[in-house]
Design an enzyme around this catalytic site. Structure first.
Site, PDB file in Angstrom:
ATOM      1  N   ALA A  36      84.482  59.463  80.009  1.00 43.43           N
ATOM      2  CA  ALA A  36      84.821  60.395  81.094  1.00 43.43           C
ATOM      3  C   ALA A  36      84.095  60.052  82.396  1.00 43.43           C
ATOM      4  O   ALA A  36      84.600  60.337  83.487  1.00 43.43           O
ATOM      5  CB  ALA A  36      84.491  61.821  80.660  1.00 43.43           C
ATOM      6  N   HIS A  38      83.526  56.999  83.593  1.00 41.50           N
ATOM      7  CA  HIS A  38      84.348  55.998  84.284  1.00 41.50           C
ATOM      8  C   HIS A  38      85.618  56.634  84.860  1.00 41.50           C
ATOM      9  O   HIS A  38      86.048  56.311  85.960  1.00 41.50           O
ATOM     10  CB  HIS A  38      84.772  54.880  83.326  1.00 41.50           C
ATOM     11  CG  HIS A  38      83.646  54.066  82.779  1.00 41.50           C
ATOM     12  ND1 HIS A  38      83.193  54.193  81.491  1.00 41.50           N
ATOM     13  CD2 HIS A  38      82.877  53.109  83.358  1.00 41.50           C
ATOM     14  CE1 HIS A  38      82.202  53.341  81.289  1.00 41.50           C
ATOM     15  NE2 HIS A  38      81.990  52.671  82.398  1.00 41.50           N
ATOM     16  N   GLN A 156      71.213  49.587  90.688  1.00 41.69           N
ATOM     17  CA  GLN A 156      72.388  48.718  90.864  1.00 41.69           C
ATOM     18  C   GLN A 156      73.124  49.081  92.156  1.00 41.69           C
ATOM     19  O   GLN A 156      73.545  48.201  92.914  1.00 41.69           O
ATOM     20  CB  GLN A 156      73.324  48.853  89.660  1.00 41.69           C
ATOM     21  CG  GLN A 156      74.666  48.186  89.855  1.00 41.69           C
ATOM     22  CD  GLN A 156      75.505  48.144  88.598  1.00 41.69           C
ATOM     23  OE1 GLN A 156      75.295  47.296  87.746  1.00 41.69           O
ATOM     24  NE2 GLN A 156      76.479  49.035  88.469  1.00 41.69           N
TER      25      GLN A 156
HETATM   26  O1  PAF Z   1      77.909  48.899  86.022  1.00 36.00           O
HETATM   27  C1  PAF Z   1      78.580  48.086  85.353  1.00 36.00           C
HETATM   28  O2  PAF Z   1      79.367  48.441  84.462  1.00 36.00           O
HETATM   29  C2  PAF Z   1      78.423  46.602  85.623  1.00 36.00           C
HETATM   30  O3  PAF Z   1      77.109  46.287  85.956  1.00 36.00           O
HETATM   31  C3  PAF Z   1      79.398  46.063  86.682  1.00 36.00           C
HETATM   32  C4  PAF Z   1      79.152  46.704  88.032  1.00 36.00           C
HETATM   33  C5  PAF Z   1      80.840  46.335  86.240  1.00 36.00           C
HETATM   34  C6  PAF Z   1      79.226  44.555  86.841  1.00 36.00           C
HETATM   35  O4  PAF Z   1      79.474  43.889  85.648  1.00 36.00           O
END
Ligand code: PAF
Length: 289
Positions: A36, A38, A156
């Protein structure tokens, strides 16, 4: 119907059509095994764009040699169904050869300096190099106007923002709120590694973040807050990589105003599962999420 594309020329043709029609393209990069959290990224992308591409690619270059690349859950049919239900137009499913035509070991590598040296970068050497190496390729392949990343991967997000600014990628980055289970555990594909006994314990990460926020807001020293958090997590059965309070730029807040934005971040291992989470808050006020 969602269209699944596995060939770069076909992706370029589809994106080219949209661009010629003046449509705005939204992009959600993922490693699959979608949940959910994503799906909420796709829905957010829809608010910022006309057409949505989501990629599923388990990127070998961002996993360390002892990490979970081989066992990372791969669920392509369920991913396609979930993306379609959440309003995605194209599922971009590149092979390793498409992503790394010279092979992963011979790929041009990108490295963001500074922000990658600490926290996840320190505990997972090379991880962020792998992330930027693949995300830059994905941006070149999809050519989005806007890309959505979750705040759960706080560092990230900072690394991607740095790369986008420094390399002048012509796109906007939108950050999505973390989706949580009812007990506060941040949604993650890795949660399914947790055993039935570990699963309720995992919610201690979010509770500890709330306690860290409350400690700082009520005037406890950062050192005491971090020490108590790590000790609480250890007592609950975690191996703690870090439990820290930082400024939004991820530096130690010494010298910063005692009032202002902060983020508490935790990375800890429960059995074989490494979990990360964070909580943004204002120091020096009595704000509660
Ligand atoms: O966050 C993620 O799922 C991964 O690090 C990404 C951004 C898809 C890169 O592989």
């Amino acid at each position: 119907m969602i269209e699944t594309v596995t060939n770069l020329d076909a992706l370029r043709a589809r994106v080219g059509e949209w661009k010629r029609a003046g449509l705005r393209i939204g992009f959600v990069p993922t490693m699959g095994n979608l949940h959910a959290g994503h799906h909420s990224l796709v829905k957010l992308a829809r608010e910022h764009a006309d057409c949505i591409v989501a990629s599923v690619f388990v990127n070998p270059t961002q996993f360390g040699p002892d990490e979970d690349f081989a066992r990372y859950p791969r669920t392509p049919e369920a991913d396609a169904a979930g993306l379609e239900a959440s309003g995605c137009d194209v599922l971009w499913l590149p092979s390793v050869d498409t992503m790394y035509p010279y092979g992963a070991a011979q790929a041009v590598h990108l490295r963001v300096p500074g922000v990658t040296d600490t926290l996840e970068g320190a505990h997972r050497p090379g991880h962020f190099d792998g992330v930027t190496t693949v995300v830059a390729r994905l941006f070149n392949q999809v050519q989005p106007d806007v890309a959505v990343f979750g705040r759960k991967d706080y560092q990230q997000l900072a690394v991607i923002r740095y790369m986008v600014r420094d390399l002048a990628f012509p796109l906007e980055i939108v950050a999505a709120e973390t989706k949580r289970e009812a007990d506060g555990l941040a949604m993650s594909s890795r949660n399914q590694y947790l055993s039935a006994e570990e699963r309720p314990v995992a919610a201690q990460i979010h509770r500890t973040l709330l306690a860290m926020r409350d400690g700082i807001v009520s005037g406890e020293s950062r050192a005491a807050v971090e020490r108590n958090a790590a000790s609480h997590l250890r007592d609950a059965g975690f191996d703690v990589d870090y439990a820290v309070v930082r400024t939004p730029e991820l530096v130690e807040p010494e010298g910063a105003s005692p009032i202002g934005p902060r983020v508490a971040l935790i990375a800890a291992r429960l059995g074989k599962t490494r979990l990360i989470d964070n909580l943004e808050f204002e120091a020096g006020t009595a704000q509660r999420a």
